[in-house]
Each structure stands twice: as structure tokens, then as C-alpha cells.
Design an enzyme around this catalytic site. Structure first.
Site, PDB file in Angstrom:
ATOM      1  N   ARG A  41       0.833  -1.219   0.000  1.00 31.18           N
ATOM      2  CA  ARG A  41       0.000   0.000   0.000  1.00 31.18           C
ATOM      3  C   ARG A  41       0.866   1.266   0.000  1.00 31.18           C
ATOM      4  O   ARG A  41       0.422   2.303  -0.489  1.00 31.18           O
ATOM      5  CB  ARG A  41      -0.930  -0.002   1.208  1.00 31.18           C
ATOM      6  CG  ARG A  41      -2.159  -0.850   0.976  1.00 31.18           C
ATOM      7  CD  ARG A  41      -3.081  -0.773   2.166  1.00 31.18           C
ATOM      8  NE  ARG A  41      -4.396  -1.272   1.820  1.00 31.18           N
ATOM      9  CZ  ARG A  41      -5.311  -1.611   2.708  1.00 31.18           C
ATOM     10  NH1 ARG A  41      -5.045  -1.523   3.998  1.00 31.18           N
ATOM     11  NH2 ARG A  41      -6.486  -2.043   2.316  1.00 31.18           N
ATOM     12  N   LYS A 206     -15.484 -15.018   6.590  1.00 30.36           N
ATOM     13  CA  LYS A 206     -16.896 -14.848   6.950  1.00 30.36           C
ATOM     14  C   LYS A 206     -17.857 -14.696   5.774  1.00 30.36           C
ATOM     15  O   LYS A 206     -17.663 -13.843   4.920  1.00 30.36           O
ATOM     16  CB  LYS A 206     -17.043 -13.637   7.859  1.00 30.36           C
ATOM     17  CG  LYS A 206     -16.411 -13.846   9.222  1.00 30.36           C
ATOM     18  CD  LYS A 206     -16.483 -12.588  10.056  1.00 30.36           C
ATOM     19  CE  LYS A 206     -17.653 -12.614  11.011  1.00 30.36           C
ATOM     20  NZ  LYS A 206     -17.783 -11.319  11.716  1.00 30.36           N
ATOM     21  N   GLY A 356      -6.891  -6.498   0.707  1.00 31.40           N
ATOM     22  CA  GLY A 356      -5.682  -6.503   1.506  1.00 31.40           C
ATOM     23  C   GLY A 356      -5.104  -7.903   1.626  1.00 31.40           C
ATOM     24  O   GLY A 356      -3.946  -8.138   1.286  1.00 31.40           O
ATOM     25  N   GLY A 380     -12.434  -4.241   1.579  1.00 33.87           N
ATOM     26  CA  GLY A 380     -13.830  -3.838   1.706  1.00 33.87           C
ATOM     27  C   GLY A 380     -14.233  -2.865   0.612  1.00 33.87           C
ATOM     28  O   GLY A 380     -15.331  -2.950   0.055  1.00 33.87           O
TER      29      GLY A 380
HETATM   30  C1  3PG Z   1      -8.544  -1.727   5.044  1.00 35.42           C
HETATM   31  O1  3PG Z   1      -7.511  -2.218   5.474  1.00 35.42           O
HETATM   32  O2  3PG Z   1      -9.480  -2.420   4.647  1.00 35.42           O
HETATM   33  C2  3PG Z   1      -8.642  -0.243   4.900  1.00 35.42           C
HETATM   34  O3  3PG Z   1      -7.433   0.373   5.237  1.00 35.42           O
HETATM   35  C3  3PG Z   1      -9.792   0.280   5.733  1.00 35.42           C
HETATM   36  O4  3PG Z   1      -9.563  -0.011   7.076  1.00 35.42           O
HETATM   37  P1  3PG Z   1     -10.798  -0.229   8.044  1.00 35.42           P
HETATM   38  O5  3PG Z   1     -11.479  -1.480   7.588  1.00 35.42           O
HETATM   39  O6  3PG Z   1     -10.217  -0.329   9.422  1.00 35.42           O
HETATM   40  O7  3PG Z   1     -11.687   0.981   7.886  1.00 35.42           O
HETATM   41 MG    MG Z   2     -10.755  -3.804   6.051  1.00 37.70          MG
END
Ligand code: 3PG
Ligand code: MG
Length: 399
Positions: A41, A206, A356, A380
């Protein structure tokens, strides 16, 4: 698309101006040593940051890391990220010990043209993630004071209605950075008119997290391959016993319903690697998906499943993959993820890796990143994009 991008900003002549860049520098850290275990990232925002540096901009970068609870918490400090970012940029990054306090102000004021500062973790402040518009707005006011313009290059966070993502762009001239632009272009291809067959592989732990995306994707895809921890709830829905595998009991009915409506598009594992315990050295065997022993838990998809998934992927023209097929961090349970990843690289298809974890898996398994069409920095965020949801960070750029 009505979003202005970095080139539009650069064309205005930005030398000497201060630009606030929201990045997603939320990288995984080693729990013991605190070292960055995957800097993907950080590397992903270099094109935007380098372009601003070259243009003589005073660059103020901000990001979150982990999920601290609105107060400083040393284990979530961005300091190690500042070090790594400096190495990659080939110039020191000035690190502010706080986000909008004295250290941040003096760090920002001390920047010369072409220098870069990184503020401390945005989530050390309650205002960043607050559900209260006024509280978020007050924090956004303080952040916005650090820039004459705002660049959003935090694709991984565009699905969050947070101050730095959603409220700062309402206060400053705003553009999408190179990374956000590319992510939106690529994911837009998948939601638009993907070349067929379009095959999606979903994994991860999940089902409840993936339900909305499964619903949204089913009508669009030709095949949906399901592995990872979430497959056991589907196997249970098929009537199989899953031993002590991960199971979301309250999702079984929903999964049964999805299977019925899927028109045969959903492919589930036919064999799994079942172990005595969730441990790297646990005793384990490959068993048929309908023969998981009652005392064992599935930690990976089996070789026959990999072969079936690979055959489906070899036909594909477009592929989206999110979520590991097993506990790839443990060598004994990495073969499913590796096998699927390799099948994706071999397919004559445009492939997108979302997330990720799957992106980290590609790198951790030593696979060649360039053999994928695109590796998204959003987990997400990419799923919510594919669901067709309005993403607060993107919507804010459109206004
Ligand atoms: C992630 O790792 O999915 C993003 O950086 C967002 O982080 P978060 O899910 O803690 O908002
Ligand atoms: Mg996340």
C-alpha cells in the site's frame, strides 16, 4: 466520469502550494517486532506522491493505521511507515507526532517545496470516524487547514464515511490521485461489460461479510467459486457435516437459498484439508467435502477442488479474486491459495485481485505481481464498489 484527477491539479501549476494527500497506509505490522510485513500500500501511492514532489509541492500526507479508539496508541503509530515511505521516495519524510496539534502544525509550516510530511494516525482523533457530522466536520476543518488542495489516493478507505475521506474534500478543491483513478477505472470494467466468461473467486473467513457482494455478483458472473473459511457454511447448507470448521450457523439458511437461486453458477469445494487444530504443525489430511471428521476443522481447499477451480479459471476472460482459499500463512494450508493464484496467472484473462489479504497472499507466496492485471489496494472498498454501493470517498470527489 466527472471526477477531476491529479493531472488537472498539476496543470494549474502547483509549485510552492500545499497539498493534503489522504493515503491508505494501513499496512500489516508484525505483532512482535512492529515491522512492516507488506509495504504494497505504501508503494501504491508513490506515483501520486512523486508527481507532487516533482512539481515542487509541499506534500502533507495523512492516513489511518489499524483501528485505534480515537486516542493515541503507540502500537498504531505511523512512524515506521514514515521511515519506509522515505526510503521508497529517496528523501526523508518529516513525521508529525500528532495529527492536527502543535507537532503537525510546525511540521507542515517547516516544509520546503518538494518536501513530504506524514501526520500521525488520523484515528488517534475521535473526529475522524465519528458518526456525528459536527464532530467529524470540526476535525475536517483542522485537517483542511493543512492544504490548499486535497488529493484522495486512499482507495482502501473510500468506503468509509470518515472526516479525511468524506468531509475534507467538501472544504478544499479536490481531485482523485493516480491510484484511486486506476482502481476506479479497473473496477468499473468489471461492473460494466466484462469480457466473458467472467469468473469470480471468493474466499476469506466470513460469509456474512461477503453476502451482499455474492447477491450483487450472482446475476453478473458466469461462475462463482467459493473457498476459504466461508465455504463451510455453504457445505453445511448442502447438507454436509463440517466438524469443527468455521461455521456461521445463522447463515446456513441464507446460503441454502443462494445455492438454490444460483442456477448452478456457484462451485464449492469437493475436498478439503482437515486438521486436528488451528496450528501450523497440526495433524491433517485431505478428505472429501462430505466426509470431514467430527473432531477436525477444514483449513484449506483440497487438490481436487484446486484442479476444478483451475479448470473453470482457464476458460475465463475476466477474473476477480477476493479472499484466501485457506490459512495461507501456515505452509501446510497454503496450497489452495497458491494453486488458485497460479491458475489465475495462467489464464488468458484480465484478472483483478481485490483485497488486503489476497494482495498480501500474492506477495507472501512469492508470486509475480505483474502476472495479474491489477492488484487492488482495497479489500472492503473493492467489494463495496462491485456491489454497486455509493462510496462516500468517491461521491465526495464527484461533487
Ligand atoms: C482496510 O484495510 O481495509 C482499509 O485500510 C480500511 O480499514 P478499516 O477497515 O479499518 O476501515
Ligand atoms: Mg478492512
Amino acid at each position: 466520469m466527472s471526477i477531476r484527477n491529479l493531472d488537472d491539479l498539476l496543470a494549474e501549476g502547483v509549485s510552492g502550494r500545499r497539498v493534503l494527500v489522504r493515503a491508505d497506509l494501513n499496512v500489516p505490522l508484525d505483532k512482535q517486532t512492529g515491522e512492516i510485513t507488506d509495504d504494497g500500500r505504501i508503494r501504491a501511492v508513490l506515483p501520486t506522491l512523486s508527481a507532487l514532489v516533482e512539481a515542487g509541492v509541499k506534500v502533507v500526507v495523512c492516513s489511518h493505521l489499524g483501528r485505534p479508539k480515537g486516542a493515541p496508541d503507540p502500537q498504531f503509530s505511523l512512524r515506521p511507515v514514515a521511515g519506509r515511505l522515505g526510503e521508497l521516495l529517496g528523501a526523508p519524510v518529516h513525521f508529525a507526532e500528532d495529527t492536527v496539534g502543535d507537532s503537525a502544525r510546525s511540521t507542515v509550516e517547516g516544509l520546503a517545496d518538494g518536501q513530504v510530511a506524514l501526520l500521525e494516525n488520523l484515528r488517534f482523533n475521535k473526529g475522524e470516524t465519528s458518526k456525528d457530522d459536527a464532530e467529524r466536520g470540526a476535525f475536517a476543518d483542522q485537517l483542511a487547514a493543512f492544504g490548499d488542495a486535497y488529493v484522495d489516493d486512499a482507495f482502501g478507505a473510500v468506503h468509509r464515511k470518515h472526516a479525511s475521506v468524506h468531509d475534507v474534500p467538501a472544504r478544499l478543491p479536490h481531485v482523485a490521485g493516480r491510484l484511486v483513478l486506476r482502481e476506479v477505472e479497473v473496477l468499473g470494467k468489471l461492473t460494466g461489460d466484462p469480457e466473458r466468461p467472467y469468473v469470480v473467486v471468493l474466499g476469506g473467513s466470513k460469509v456474512s461479510d461477503k453476502l451482499a457482494v455474492i447477491e450483487a455478483l450472482l446475476p453478473k458472473v458466469d461462475r462463482l467459486l467459493i473457498g476459504g473459511g466461508m465455504c463451510f457454511t455453504f457445505l453445511k447448507a448442502q447438507g454436509h457435516e463440517v466438524g469443527t470448521s468455521l461455521l456461521e450457523e445463522d447463515m446456513v439458511e441464507t446460503c441454502r437459498n443462494l445455492l438454490e437461486r444460483s442456477g448452478g453458477k456457484i462451485m464449492l469445494p469437493v475436498d478439503v484439508v482437515a486438521a486436528d487444530a488451528f496450528a501450523p504443525d497440526a495433524a491433517h489430511d485431505t478428505v472429501p467435502a462430505d466426509g470431514i471428521p467430527s473432531h477436525r476443522l477444514g483449513l484449506d481447499i483440497g487438490p481436487e477442488t484446486v484442479a476444478g477451480f483451475a479448470a473453470a479459471l482457464s476458460q475465463a476472460k475476466t477474473i476477480f479474486w477476493n479472499g484466501p482459499m485457506g490459512v495461507f500463512e501456515m505452509a501446510a494450508f497454503a496450497n489452495g491459495t497458491r494453486g488458485v493464484a497460479e491458475a489465475i496467472t495462467k489464464a488468458d484473462a484480465f484478472s483483478v485481485v481485490g483485497g488486503g489479504d489476497s494482495a498480501a497472499a500474492v506477495r507472501a507466496l512469492g508470486l509475480d505481481e505483474s502476472s495479474f492485471g491489477h492488484i487492488s489496494t482495497g479489500g472492503g472498498a473493492s467489494l463495496e464498489y462491485l456491489e454497486g454501493k455509493t462510496l462516500p470517498g468517491i461521491a465526495a470527489l464527484e461533487n
